[in-house]
Design a protein around this motif. Structure first.
Motif, PDB file in Angstrom:
ATOM      1  N   VAL A 167       0.905  -1.040   0.335  1.00 19.76           N
ATOM      2  CA  VAL A 167      -0.262   0.012   0.060  1.00 19.76           C
ATOM      3  C   VAL A 167       1.130   1.073  -0.283  1.00 19.76           C
ATOM      4  O   VAL A 167       0.268   2.199  -1.311  1.00 19.76           O
ATOM      5  N   LEU A 168       1.948   1.245   1.065  1.00 19.97           N
ATOM      6  CA  LEU A 168       2.940   2.446   1.198  1.00 19.97           C
ATOM      7  C   LEU A 168       3.653   2.902  -0.610  1.00 19.97           C
ATOM      8  O   LEU A 168       3.599   3.893  -1.305  1.00 19.97           O
ATOM      9  N   ALA A 169       4.043   1.519  -1.314  1.00 18.91           N
ATOM     10  CA  ALA A 169       4.176   0.873  -2.096  1.00 18.91           C
ATOM     11  C   ALA A 169       3.846   2.292  -3.779  1.00 18.91           C
ATOM     12  O   ALA A 169       4.187   3.138  -3.981  1.00 18.91           O
ATOM     13  N   THR A 170       2.322   1.674  -3.472  1.00 23.61           N
ATOM     14  CA  THR A 170       1.363   2.145  -4.655  1.00 23.61           C
ATOM     15  C   THR A 170       1.232   3.701  -3.816  1.00 23.61           C
ATOM     16  O   THR A 170       1.545   4.218  -5.044  1.00 23.61           O
ATOM     17  N   PHE A 171       0.925   4.146  -3.218  1.00 25.99           N
ATOM     18  CA  PHE A 171       0.430   5.530  -2.767  1.00 25.99           C
ATOM     19  C   PHE A 171       2.286   6.363  -2.866  1.00 25.99           C
ATOM     20  O   PHE A 171       2.041   7.514  -3.748  1.00 25.99           O
ATOM     21  N   ALA A 172       3.392   5.559  -2.585  1.00 23.45           N
ATOM     22  CA  ALA A 172       4.629   6.438  -3.575  1.00 23.45           C
ATOM     23  C   ALA A 172       5.083   6.688  -5.021  1.00 23.45           C
ATOM     24  O   ALA A 172       5.044   7.884  -5.370  1.00 23.45           O
TER      25      ALA A 172
END
Length: 80
Positions: free
Chosen positions: A56-61
Motif C-alpha cells: 500500500v505504501l509503495a502504491t501511494f509513493a
C-alpha cells in the motif's frame, strides 16, 4: 548490507520509484536477511500484514511521484 542489518529509509519514495522496484528491493533485502525500516516502522516480509502495508505504501509513493511528474509537465507546457 549483511544479514542482521537494518536499512532505515525515512520514506518509501526514497527507496524506489515504482511498486515493482520497491518489491524487488524489499524481497532482495529479505533474502539476504536484511530488515527494512520505513520511518520508525520495521517492515516484516514474513508477516502478511507487513507485506500488505508495504505494498500500500509503495502504491501511494508511486502515485505521488506520478502526480509530481504530471504537474511538472503541465507547468512547463503552460508558458508555451
Amino acid at each position: 548490507m549483511r544479514a542482521g542489518d537494518t536499512l532505515v529509509v525515512p520514506k518509501l519514495d526514497r527507496l524506489a520509484r515504482s511498486v515493482p522496484d520497491a518489491r524487488d528491493i524489499a524481497d532482495g533485502l529479505a533474502e539476504r536477511g536484511v530488515r527494512l525500516a520505513l520511518g520508525s516502522t520495521v517492515y516484516d516480509p514474513a508477516d502478511p500484514m507487513g507485506r500488505m502495508f508495504f505494498n500500500v505504501l509503495a502504491t501511494f509513493a508511486e502515485f505521488e511521484a506520478d502526480l509530481i511528474w504530471l504537474r511538472t509537465r503541465e507547468g512547463m507546457a503552460s508558458p508555451r
